[in-house]
Every structure is written in structure tokens, then in C-alpha cells.
Design an enzyme around this catalytic site. Structure first.
Site, PDB file in Angstrom:
ATOM      1  N   ASP A   1      51.726  73.237  21.443  1.00 20.80           N
ATOM      2  CA  ASP A   1      51.764  73.168  23.013  1.00 20.80           C
ATOM      3  C   ASP A   1      53.217  73.558  23.405  1.00 20.80           C
ATOM      4  O   ASP A   1      53.881  73.363  22.884  1.00 20.80           O
ATOM      5  CB  ASP A   1      50.896  71.414  23.084  1.00 20.80           C
ATOM      6  CG  ASP A   1      50.338  71.227  22.416  1.00 20.80           C
ATOM      7  OD1 ASP A   1      49.315  72.167  22.652  1.00 20.80           O
ATOM      8  OD2 ASP A   1      49.905  69.780  22.179  1.00 20.80           O
ATOM      9  N   LYS A   2      53.119  73.784  24.870  1.00 22.90           N
ATOM     10  CA  LYS A   2      54.194  73.937  25.770  1.00 22.90           C
ATOM     11  C   LYS A   2      55.173  73.132  25.382  1.00 22.90           C
ATOM     12  O   LYS A   2      56.577  73.797  25.154  1.00 22.90           O
ATOM     13  CB  LYS A   2      54.201  73.807  27.223  1.00 22.90           C
ATOM     14  CG  LYS A   2      54.956  74.504  27.815  1.00 22.90           C
ATOM     15  CD  LYS A   2      54.714  74.876  29.281  1.00 22.90           C
ATOM     16  CE  LYS A   2      55.601  75.494  30.528  1.00 22.90           C
ATOM     17  NZ  LYS A   2      55.321  75.435  31.761  1.00 22.90           N
TER      18      LYS A   2
END
Length: 236
Positions: free
Chosen positions: A102-103
Site C-alpha cells: 500500500d502507499k
């Protein structure tokens, strides 16, 4: 492989740029100038550009410490991706991140242009273990740990039993969680399902690969021969 493709793959320019270099008599193979881009580069041949020996492998394997705020993607029109962190000279056609983080998730990420290896590592039937260092909003209780260890049923899948190790002197708020799938937001969803919340997440191991403690966020390096050997063995 054709000479023009070989040089283009090593980032000496586009195929058009490389053909111009070759026609300008700037390229040689084993000491002989070559002006035809279709000439094959034999294994072990020494290729030179402007008298300098061309180096680098066409097939690459990079271990990156992904920083927060960067997308695990090949490209994005608005945001920085992990491919943007790769130096131009190190890029190769087909280079991509194996799996995704994920970011806001940091840590170990493998990038390669070896599609067969990447596919094998992500294949569900192989159950390649992935270990995350998880910071929790509240202390992990024995009941929570037991639920994680037994597996959690979601609408679309049931997680395999996870391994939970609580880091000492962390007030039960820092754990190592090893899972065997790679579903979207899986770690965050698992902790939410047991009544907790993830405040920070970093992947520290994938299969035999471990995140080097001296690899700074946003940096990467090529796999060592030993790491690559372990990885190739793990895919069989």
C-alpha cells in the site's frame, strides 16, 4: 540478441537512437567496429560504445526498501511510483514490482524483469510467506493473537493461520505477523477483524529475502548471488 536491441535494453537510448550510434561507427563487438544493428551479440561477447565496454545484466533483480507515500505501480500520471526511484541506467524493459505494498506501507519490495519468477512467487498455491512489522493502536491480547493464529474468515477468503511474534518491551503494540497470502489490505483487515488497528506497517521478509537493516527507505540494490539462488530455489 540483435545489437540494437541489446543496447536499447541497456538504456543506451531508443532503438532509433541506438541505430544512429551504430551507423555513426561508435559501436564495436570484440574489438571490431559494427555498423549493422541486426548483428547478433553472442554470449560472452565484449560490446563497446565510444571505446568503453558496455556492462550490466539484461535480467535484473532489485531489492528495495519502499518508502511511505510512493505507489507500488509501474507508472502514474499524478503520483510517484517505485519505478520512479530506479536510476535510468538500472531500468530494463519489463521491469516491475513483484506484488504490491500500500502507499503508506514501507519495507521490502522485489523488482525484476523476470516475469516467470515474479509469477511463481505470487502464485497462490506456493504460499510464499511474508512477514510484516506491525505497529498497533492498542495492545495485542492473547485472544487476538489466537484468532490470528487460527485464521480469519472474510467474505471472499479465509486467511491461512498466521504466525504472531510480539516484540519485547513494546507494550504488546509491536508485532511480527507472517501471512501466506497477499490479499488487498490483508494485514490491516486481519487486525481490524480482531478489534485492533494498524498505525504503521512495514514488510521485513518475503520468502527467503530479508530487508537489510542498512538499506535506507527509497534505496535499492541488486540481489546478491546467494539471495538470488535462494529465491530461484524457493520458486520450484
Amino acid at each position: 540478441m540483435r545489437l540494437d536491441r541489446y543496447l536499447a535494453n541497456l538504456q543506451y537510448g531508443t532503438r532509433s537512437d541506438v541505430k544512429k550510434m551504430i551507423k555513426a561507427n561508435r559501436v564495436g563487438i570484440d574489438g571490431q567496429k559494427v555498423r549493422n544493428g541486426s548483428v547478433a551479440v553472442a554470449p560472452g561477447a565484449q560490446v563497446t560504445v565510444d571505446g568503453e565496454v558496455v556492462g550490466g545484466s539484461l535480467q535484473v533483480y532489485y531489492l528495495m526498501n519502499k518508502p511511505s507515500g510512493v505507489l507500488t505501480a509501474n507508472s502514474d500520471a499524478a503520483q510517484k511510483t517505485v519505478l520512479d526511484l530506479i536510476r535510468p541506467a538500472d531500468k530494463r524493459p519489463g521491469l516491475y514490482p513483484v506484488g504490491r505494498l500500500d502507499k503508506d506501507t514501507t519495507g521490502l519490495l522485489l523488482l525484476t524483469n523476470d516475469g516467470a519468477l515474479g509469477h511463481a512467487l505470487l502464485a497462490p498455491k506456493r504460499h510464499v510467506p511474508k512477514t510484516y512489522l506491525v505497529t498497533l493502536a492498542s495492545p495485542l491480547t492473547p485472544a487476538m493473537a489466537q484468532q490470528l493464529a487460527h485464521g480469519i474468515t472474510f467474505q471472499e477468503f479465509t486467511s491461512a493461520p498466521a504466525t504472531v511474534v510480539v516484540r519485547p518491551a513494546s507494550g504488546q503494540r509491536l508485532i511480527e505477523l507472517t501471512i501466506h497470502e497477499g490479499k488487498f489490505h490483508q494485514v490491516k483487515r486481519m487486525l481490524k477483524a480482531v478489534g485492533n488497528q494498524v498505525t504503521a506497517l512495514a514488510r521485513v521478509q518475503m520468502g527467503p529475502l530479508q530487508l537489510p537493516p542498512d538499506l535506507a527507505p527509497g534505496h535499492y540494490r541488486s540481489l546478491t548471488a546467494e539471495e538470488l539462488g535462494q529465491l530461484l530455489k524457493a520458486k520450484k
